[in-house]
Design an enzyme around this catalytic site. Sequence first.
Site, PDB file in Angstrom:
ATOM      1  N   CYS A 161      23.418  55.235   2.291  1.00 59.08           N
ATOM      2  CA  CYS A 161      22.646  54.015   2.033  1.00 59.08           C
ATOM      3  C   CYS A 161      22.789  53.560   0.581  1.00 59.08           C
ATOM      4  CB  CYS A 161      21.180  54.159   2.384  1.00 59.08           C
ATOM      5  SG  CYS A 161      20.378  52.542   2.364  1.00 59.08           S
ATOM      6  N   CYS A 344      22.624  47.090   5.463  1.00 59.81           N
ATOM      7  CA  CYS A 344      21.718  47.632   4.468  1.00 59.81           C
ATOM      8  C   CYS A 344      20.487  46.730   4.409  1.00 59.81           C
ATOM      9  CB  CYS A 344      22.451  47.662   3.116  1.00 59.81           C
ATOM     10  SG  CYS A 344      21.610  48.718   1.952  1.00 59.81           S
TER      11      CYS A 344
HETATM   12  C1  LIG Z   1      16.536  57.294   0.994  1.00 58.39           C
HETATM   13  C2  LIG Z   1      17.441  56.912   2.124  1.00 58.39           C
HETATM   14  C3  LIG Z   1      17.376  55.630   2.645  1.00 58.39           C
HETATM   15  C4  LIG Z   1      18.215  55.250   3.683  1.00 58.39           C
HETATM   16  N1  LIG Z   1      18.076  53.993   4.193  1.00 58.39           N
HETATM   17  C5  LIG Z   1      18.839  53.626   5.260  1.00 58.39           C
HETATM   18  C6  LIG Z   1      18.645  52.353   5.870  1.00 58.39           C
HETATM   19  O1  LIG Z   1      17.778  51.572   5.467  1.00 58.39           O
HETATM   20  N2  LIG Z   1      19.424  52.020   6.923  1.00 58.39           N
HETATM   21  C7  LIG Z   1      20.380  52.877   7.416  1.00 58.39           C
HETATM   22  O2  LIG Z   1      21.058  52.534   8.387  1.00 58.39           O
HETATM   23  N3  LIG Z   1      20.597  54.085   6.843  1.00 58.39           N
HETATM   24  C8  LIG Z   1      19.846  54.485   5.790  1.00 58.39           C
HETATM   25  N4  LIG Z   1      20.020  55.721   5.241  1.00 58.39           N
HETATM   26  C9  LIG Z   1      21.200  56.523   5.628  1.00 58.39           C
HETATM   27  C10 LIG Z   1      21.053  57.304   6.927  1.00 58.39           C
HETATM   28  O3  LIG Z   1      19.880  58.090   6.913  1.00 58.39           O
HETATM   29  C11 LIG Z   1      22.297  58.182   7.086  1.00 58.39           C
HETATM   30  O4  LIG Z   1      23.459  57.371   6.981  1.00 58.39           O
HETATM   31  C12 LIG Z   1      22.326  58.908   8.429  1.00 58.39           C
HETATM   32  O5  LIG Z   1      21.203  59.748   8.556  1.00 58.39           O
HETATM   33  C13 LIG Z   1      23.611  59.723   8.549  1.00 58.39           C
HETATM   34  O6  LIG Z   1      23.638  60.404   9.764  1.00 58.39           O
HETATM   35  P1  LIG Z   1      24.521  61.723   9.947  1.00 58.39           P
HETATM   36  O7  LIG Z   1      24.305  62.144  11.347  1.00 58.39           O
HETATM   37  O8  LIG Z   1      25.893  61.496   9.446  1.00 58.39           O
HETATM   38  O9  LIG Z   1      23.838  62.773   8.963  1.00 58.39           O
HETATM   39  P2  LIG Z   1      22.345  63.330   9.009  1.00 58.39           P
HETATM   40  O10 LIG Z   1      21.465  62.408   9.786  1.00 58.39           O
HETATM   41  O11 LIG Z   1      21.981  63.622   7.596  1.00 58.39           O
HETATM   42  O12 LIG Z   1      22.466  64.670   9.848  1.00 58.39           O
HETATM   43  C14 LIG Z   1      23.297  65.736   9.491  1.00 58.39           C
HETATM   44  C15 LIG Z   1      22.913  66.941  10.337  1.00 58.39           C
HETATM   45  O13 LIG Z   1      23.908  67.969  10.137  1.00 58.39           O
HETATM   46  C16 LIG Z   1      23.247  69.212  10.050  1.00 58.39           C
HETATM   47  N5  LIG Z   1      24.108  70.154   9.323  1.00 58.39           N
HETATM   48  C17 LIG Z   1      24.301  70.242   7.993  1.00 58.39           C
HETATM   49  N6  LIG Z   1      25.127  71.280   7.712  1.00 58.39           N
HETATM   50  C18 LIG Z   1      25.484  71.819   8.907  1.00 58.39           C
HETATM   51  C19 LIG Z   1      26.311  72.930   9.276  1.00 58.39           C
HETATM   52  N7  LIG Z   1      26.928  73.690   8.364  1.00 58.39           N
HETATM   53  N8  LIG Z   1      26.462  73.201  10.596  1.00 58.39           N
HETATM   54  C20 LIG Z   1      25.833  72.461  11.534  1.00 58.39           C
HETATM   55  N9  LIG Z   1      25.027  71.426  11.235  1.00 58.39           N
HETATM   56  C21 LIG Z   1      24.852  71.115   9.940  1.00 58.39           C
HETATM   57  C22 LIG Z   1      21.941  68.884   9.324  1.00 58.39           C
HETATM   58  O14 LIG Z   1      20.961  69.889   9.558  1.00 58.39           O
HETATM   59  C23 LIG Z   1      21.574  67.540   9.940  1.00 58.39           C
HETATM   60  O15 LIG Z   1      20.752  67.692  11.088  1.00 58.39           O
HETATM   61  C24 LIG Z   1      19.166  56.158   4.216  1.00 58.39           C
HETATM   62  C25 LIG Z   1      19.228  57.466   3.708  1.00 58.39           C
HETATM   63  C26 LIG Z   1      18.370  57.848   2.682  1.00 58.39           C
HETATM   64  C27 LIG Z   1      18.423  59.266   2.166  1.00 58.39           C
END
Ligand SMILES: Cc1cc2nc3c(=O)[nH]c(=O)nc-3n(C[C@H](O)[C@H](O)[C@H](O)COP(=O)(O)OP(=O)(O)OC[C@H]3O[C@@H](n4cnc5c(N)ncnc54)[C@H](O)[C@@H]3O)c2cc1C
Length: 400
Positions: A161, A344
């Site tokens: 983000c 965003c």
């Molecule tokens: C402050 C903030 C504001 C945001 N605002 C927005 C917004 O307004 N709109 C928007 O669309 N997005 C927003 N985002 C971004 C959004 O939250 C992320 O892009 C999204 O969560 C990414 O998803 P992901 O599945 O890639 O990772 P995540 O949701 O972070 O999940 C990763 C998962 O992998 C697991 N994991 C880690 N290491 C391992 C391992 N070794 N083995 C197995 N599993 C593992 C973790 O436990 C976790 O469950 C924001 C993020 C933040 C921090």
Amino acid sequence: MPAKKIIIVGGGNAGLSVASQLLRKDKSLDISIIDPSENHYYQPAWTLVGAGVFDINKTVRAEADYIPHGAAWIRDAVEKFLPEENKVVCKTGDVYQYDALVVCPGIQLDWQKIKGFKETLGKNSVTCNYSFDVAPYTWELIKNFKGGTAVFTNPVGPVKCGGAPHKIMYLACDYWRKQGILDKCKVHFLSGAGVIFDVKEYAATLTEIIKNNNIQPHFTVNVTEIDGVGKTVYYEEKDAAGIAMRKEMKFDMCHAVPPQSAPDFIKNSPLSDPNNPFGFVEVNKATMQHSRFANVFALGDCTNAPAKKTGAAIRKQAPVVVTNLLAVLANQPVIAQYDGYSACPIPTQYGKLMLAEFDYSNTPKMTFPFDQVKPRWTMWILKTKILPWLYWNKILKGTA
Ligand SMILES: Cc1cc2nc3c(=O)[nH]c(=O)nc-3n(C[C@H](O)[C@H](O)[C@H](O)COP(=O)(O)OP(=O)(O)OC[C@H]3O[C@@H](n4cnc5c(N)ncnc54)[C@H](O)[C@@H]3O)c2cc1C
């Protein structure tokens, strides 16, 4: 014939969306989600928590409740990828074999890359909305601020983000204006980026907001150290000749964001892009298929696809991964394509938000039948009420 075995590494936004969508297409698939975390977080609301308008406890739920029916949850952390052998190795030593692999363990927060940051985080008026534990402290600082210097930082390189490091600054300024103290506040934005936003149409709105709030932006600077006790942030800023100068700024409050990169176990694996300085997973940016291992896909924050890293991007990547992964399992060509869509939602003040939507070419991709460069109340309601509901009830369940 035995069911095809699919392993999903990471049960966050991307992992659960893909698992749910796969099972909706074919209930007979043998899907295991590997994730060590007992909690699942709705991170996009942490900005609202920092602004005092969302309860932090409503951003966390039990992971077990969101594992889709028909999928298995392996509560372990992957440590090693052996893509030549179609295997992953976990922290416990357990090894799992797959026919297809989906990699989505998110992004790593590299707190230690800013000296002193981790030690002072959550105290000494230093905060960060990127941490579940610390986001409520942001609101404590904003609410109790009586004027002085407020510093907001944004690191060099990609972050999840891209708007989050500056969204909270606009809300803080609006709050201080309403308290009648904005003219006693010196607000600085120390950003590793070269511009406020990569899409010029949305950047124009933000430039206006920055001006109206009397914020002083500093671009292409690199924050290197935070001394919480001494209330000083240290950073490098290039002079006119391009030479980096070490500078410092005293603060009364500081919202800082750490540099980010691929999780270390990705960086040190054969899946990492050797030419990517952040070690992200190497994928074809349209098909989300790994560039070297045909039965491996990646999506979400961990890939080298040059899209902005958001949950909104995952909504468009997940169906592409699902279609192409099923094609690979059926020995068919991969044809589904992702266009780099990301969004965003940027609150510009309490009750108003600009929903910036765009693609790989930084061309606006507006969903609504009105000009989205204008901040609106309806978009604030979308962010604060509708999107959190959609996330838990539809997106993670594979129906939106
Ligand atoms: C402050 C903030 C504001 C945001 N605002 C927005 C917004 O307004 N709109 C928007 O669309 N997005 C927003 N985002 C971004 C959004 O939250 C992320 O892009 C999204 O969560 C990414 O998803 P992901 O599945 O890639 O990772 P995540 O949701 O972070 O999940 C990763 C998962 O992998 C697991 N994991 C880690 N290491 C391992 C391992 N070794 N083995 C197995 N599993 C593992 C973790 O436990 C976790 O469950 C924001 C993020 C933040 C921090």
